[in-house]
Design a protein around this motif. Sequence first.
Motif, PDB file in Angstrom:
ATOM      1  N   VAL A  17     -13.323  -2.773  -3.399  1.00 30.06           N
ATOM      2  CA  VAL A  17     -13.162  -3.484  -2.447  1.00 30.06           C
ATOM      3  C   VAL A  17     -14.060  -4.602  -2.262  1.00 30.06           C
ATOM      4  CG1 VAL A  17     -12.911  -3.665   0.077  1.00 30.06           C
ATOM      5  CG2 VAL A  17     -11.809  -1.643  -1.115  1.00 30.06           C
ATOM      6  N   GLU A  18     -15.224  -4.050  -2.460  1.00 29.25           N
ATOM      7  CA  GLU A  18     -16.413  -5.133  -2.471  1.00 29.25           C
ATOM      8  C   GLU A  18     -16.214  -6.364  -3.397  1.00 29.25           C
ATOM      9  OE1 GLU A  18     -20.364  -3.466  -2.271  1.00 29.25           O
ATOM     10  OE2 GLU A  18     -21.005  -5.211  -3.214  1.00 29.25           O
ATOM     11  N   VAL A  47      -9.150   3.584  -0.253  1.00 32.31           N
ATOM     12  CA  VAL A  47      -9.831   2.695  -0.823  1.00 32.31           C
ATOM     13  C   VAL A  47     -11.528   2.854  -1.038  1.00 32.31           C
ATOM     14  CG1 VAL A  47     -10.608   0.078  -0.223  1.00 32.31           C
ATOM     15  CG2 VAL A  47      -8.402   0.974   0.683  1.00 32.31           C
ATOM     16  N   LYS A  62     -17.046  -3.429   6.711  1.00 32.26           N
ATOM     17  CA  LYS A  62     -18.493  -2.950   6.163  1.00 32.26           C
ATOM     18  C   LYS A  62     -18.603  -3.746   5.034  1.00 32.26           C
ATOM     19  CE  LYS A  62     -18.395   1.463   6.098  1.00 32.26           C
ATOM     20  NZ  LYS A  62     -17.939   2.902   5.464  1.00 32.26           N
ATOM     21  N   VAL A  63     -17.736  -4.118   3.952  1.00 34.86           N
ATOM     22  CA  VAL A  63     -18.289  -4.554   2.712  1.00 34.86           C
ATOM     23  C   VAL A  63     -18.551  -5.973   2.863  1.00 34.86           C
ATOM     24  CG1 VAL A  63     -17.332  -5.702   0.592  1.00 34.86           C
ATOM     25  CG2 VAL A  63     -16.742  -3.444   1.361  1.00 34.86           C
ATOM     26  N   VAL A 120      -6.585  -7.462  -1.126  1.00 42.01           N
ATOM     27  CA  VAL A 120      -6.894  -5.737  -1.623  1.00 42.01           C
ATOM     28  C   VAL A 120      -5.532  -5.157  -1.908  1.00 42.01           C
ATOM     29  CG1 VAL A 120      -7.750  -3.513  -0.700  1.00 42.01           C
ATOM     30  CG2 VAL A 120      -9.046  -5.694  -0.007  1.00 42.01           C
ATOM     31  N   ARG A 136      -3.811   3.974   7.246  1.00 41.64           N
ATOM     32  CA  ARG A 136      -4.541   3.286   6.153  1.00 41.64           C
ATOM     33  C   ARG A 136      -5.068   1.765   6.411  1.00 41.64           C
ATOM     34  NH1 ARG A 136      -0.357   4.639   3.457  1.00 41.64           N
ATOM     35  NH2 ARG A 136       0.428   2.322   3.436  1.00 41.64           N
ATOM     36  N   ARG A 175      -6.988  -8.522   3.550  1.00 40.75           N
ATOM     37  CA  ARG A 175      -6.101  -7.235   3.367  1.00 40.75           C
ATOM     38  C   ARG A 175      -5.045  -7.314   2.307  1.00 40.75           C
ATOM     39  NH1 ARG A 175      -0.721  -5.958   3.597  1.00 40.75           N
ATOM     40  NH2 ARG A 175      -0.572  -3.934   3.956  1.00 40.75           N
ATOM     41  N   ILE A 204      -8.373   0.102   5.919  1.00 43.26           N
ATOM     42  CA  ILE A 204      -8.703  -1.335   5.080  1.00 43.26           C
ATOM     43  C   ILE A 204      -9.512  -2.149   5.878  1.00 43.26           C
ATOM     44  CG2 ILE A 204      -7.758  -3.204   3.934  1.00 43.26           C
ATOM     45  CD1 ILE A 204      -6.730  -1.380   2.501  1.00 43.26           C
ATOM     46  N   LEU A 248     -12.130   6.111   0.203  1.00 42.59           N
ATOM     47  CA  LEU A 248     -12.896   5.390   1.191  1.00 42.59           C
ATOM     48  C   LEU A 248     -14.209   6.009   1.189  1.00 42.59           C
ATOM     49  CD1 LEU A 248     -13.190   2.928   2.864  1.00 42.59           C
ATOM     50  CD2 LEU A 248     -12.369   4.581   4.627  1.00 42.59           C
ATOM     51  N   LYS A 249     -15.588   5.452   0.697  1.00 38.57           N
ATOM     52  CA  LYS A 249     -16.757   5.999   0.917  1.00 38.57           C
ATOM     53  C   LYS A 249     -17.747   4.935   1.724  1.00 38.57           C
ATOM     54  CE  LYS A 249     -16.545   8.826  -3.173  1.00 38.57           C
ATOM     55  NZ  LYS A 249     -16.937   8.789  -4.717  1.00 38.57           N
ATOM     56  N   ASP A 250     -18.566   5.714   2.271  1.00 36.86           N
ATOM     57  CA  ASP A 250     -19.737   4.822   2.577  1.00 36.86           C
ATOM     58  C   ASP A 250     -20.626   4.518   1.398  1.00 36.86           C
ATOM     59  OD1 ASP A 250     -21.557   5.047   5.509  1.00 36.86           O
ATOM     60  OD2 ASP A 250     -22.116   3.969   3.832  1.00 36.86           O
ATOM     61  N   SER A 252     -14.940   1.765  -2.158  1.00 39.84           N
ATOM     62  CA  SER A 252     -15.866   0.688  -1.638  1.00 39.84           C
ATOM     63  C   SER A 252     -16.127  -0.526  -2.640  1.00 39.84           C
ATOM     64  CB  SER A 252     -17.001   1.065  -0.729  1.00 39.84           C
ATOM     65  OG  SER A 252     -17.896   1.788  -1.707  1.00 39.84           O
ATOM     66  N   LEU A 295       0.807  -1.323  -0.163  1.00 37.31           N
ATOM     67  CA  LEU A 295      -0.044  -0.103  -0.192  1.00 37.31           C
ATOM     68  C   LEU A 295       0.914   1.386   0.115  1.00 37.31           C
ATOM     69  CD1 LEU A 295      -2.798  -1.063   2.817  1.00 37.31           C
ATOM     70  CD2 LEU A 295      -2.955  -1.020   0.166  1.00 37.31           C
ATOM     71  N   GLN A 296       0.525   2.121  -0.907  1.00 39.97           N
ATOM     72  CA  GLN A 296       1.446   3.067  -0.982  1.00 39.97           C
ATOM     73  C   GLN A 296       0.835   4.274  -0.142  1.00 39.97           C
ATOM     74  OE1 GLN A 296       4.379   3.361  -2.926  1.00 39.97           O
ATOM     75  NE2 GLN A 296       3.648   1.070  -3.107  1.00 39.97           N
ATOM     76  N   PRO A 297       1.497   5.318   0.388  1.00 41.39           N
ATOM     77  CA  PRO A 297       0.991   6.283   1.316  1.00 41.39           C
ATOM     78  C   PRO A 297      -0.109   6.767   1.107  1.00 41.39           C
ATOM     79  CG  PRO A 297       3.466   6.494   1.120  1.00 41.39           C
ATOM     80  CD  PRO A 297       3.116   5.453  -0.009  1.00 41.39           C
ATOM     81  N   ILE A 332     -13.250  -3.661   4.884  1.00 39.28           N
ATOM     82  CA  ILE A 332     -13.289  -5.179   4.397  1.00 39.28           C
ATOM     83  C   ILE A 332     -14.740  -5.527   5.244  1.00 39.28           C
ATOM     84  CG2 ILE A 332     -12.593  -7.383   5.293  1.00 39.28           C
ATOM     85  CD1 ILE A 332      -9.704  -6.349   4.535  1.00 39.28           C
ATOM     86  N   VAL A 381     -13.243  -8.299  -2.064  1.00 40.17           N
ATOM     87  CA  VAL A 381     -13.311  -9.021  -0.790  1.00 40.17           C
ATOM     88  C   VAL A 381     -14.235 -10.336  -1.136  1.00 40.17           C
ATOM     89  CG1 VAL A 381     -14.425  -8.863   1.322  1.00 40.17           C
ATOM     90  CG2 VAL A 381     -12.769  -6.954   0.852  1.00 40.17           C
ATOM     91  N   MET A 396      -2.645   5.977  -0.966  1.00 36.70           N
ATOM     92  CA  MET A 396      -3.516   5.238  -1.199  1.00 36.70           C
ATOM     93  C   MET A 396      -4.794   5.046  -0.357  1.00 36.70           C
ATOM     94  SD  MET A 396      -3.595   1.161  -1.726  1.00 36.70           S
ATOM     95  CE  MET A 396      -5.149   0.322  -1.741  1.00 36.70           C
TER      96      MET A 396
END
Lengths: 199, 182
Positions: free
Chosen positions: A124-125, A119, B47-48, A182, B37, A179, B41, A193-195, A121, A113-115, B45, A128, A117
């Motif tokens: 990620v969904e 995510v 939440k998803v 991802v 971070r 993790r 993550i 990162l969003k809800d 959702s 993970l770059q600084p 994970i 994951v 970076m």
Amino acid sequence: MDETDKQIIERVMGGDARAFGRLVDRHKAKAMAVALRILRNREEAEEALQDAFVRMYKALSSFEWKSSFSTWLYRIVYNTCITALGRRSEIERREIDSDEEYDLPGAIESDELQPDMRVESDEVEKIVLGEIDKLPASYGTTFTLFAVQEMSYEEIVDVMGLPLGTVKARIFRARMMLRNAVARRLGDRVVLLKDKKEH
Amino acid sequence: MEHLSFETICRIADGCAAPEEEDRAQMHLQECTRCRREIDIQRSILKVSRQAERVRVSANFTKKVVTAIAPREEKKWYEKLLQNMGNIIALALVLGILGYISSITAGDNTRIFFPSGNDFIAKSANLLTDGSHQLLALFHSNVAIQTTNSSQANTILFGLLAIVILAVIDRVIQHFFRNLTV
């Protein structure tokens, strides 16, 4: 107002067998997630789940409310699925039911993970969900009880009959695997990162 | 800089770290982007997983379970008889109608007499007889079925009527007795 599980069970115990259908409707989807995680086959999972609900119905009179109803239900679902799995393969059953202790993962070693970076959702969904299916059944089942059923470690211990250390280690390892997946897939991406509700 | 352990990251993400651990972690997180971070993550994970793992169960699943738990009691003889009462009554009626047809198709203008002197039943039966004759006349004059004689036409008409009556009576009586016995 919606009836509680306890009120429905009291109706069932009072002779209203059809009220049991409401209890099934309420819990079937989440219980199916656990069954599917263990058996990895939709037909077998549904058959085992049906068997689990019938067992639960027969055992209702012996339920004493010492644990939560959902913990008791998942214990029955888990045991029924393990039995079904045992019919399929002794190796698979041993793998999921093993209480061997694992070392907990320590500090995160990899640095994909770059600084800058973050995510997204939706991405990620996708990752994951795909990766949960790839988890070994033992990790996947434990993680599903933890993340999807939102059970505490102690409740999972109660459901699976495994030592606390094993349960914790399985969950941490599953989370570490997810993790890493991802990080591998989004390593060079800048995302936010969003809800989910904001979409 | 020493980063937070994965276990601590998970506990912080889950919101279940002990107060002391939380304080120490928060101090570290003020300076460490990487650990922040990692916590993001893990939250993501979880939440998803909670939002996305929707498993569909087949539509008739609940019905199957309820059927499986319903007690299967052996029906008593009179319950079986009641459940088949529709068939029995319908069959009796059809046999009656067929018997009646044979009397009509014999050609004589049959009148029914009840020795008990029950005028109401006798009148009703004769009304039916007259109605049947009128129906036959209507059938012969209007329906374009060519038959060699009226006896064949009568047989076809009453055969069709018998089937319809059998079906209707059976449905009605089956429904009535099912409600009575279930």
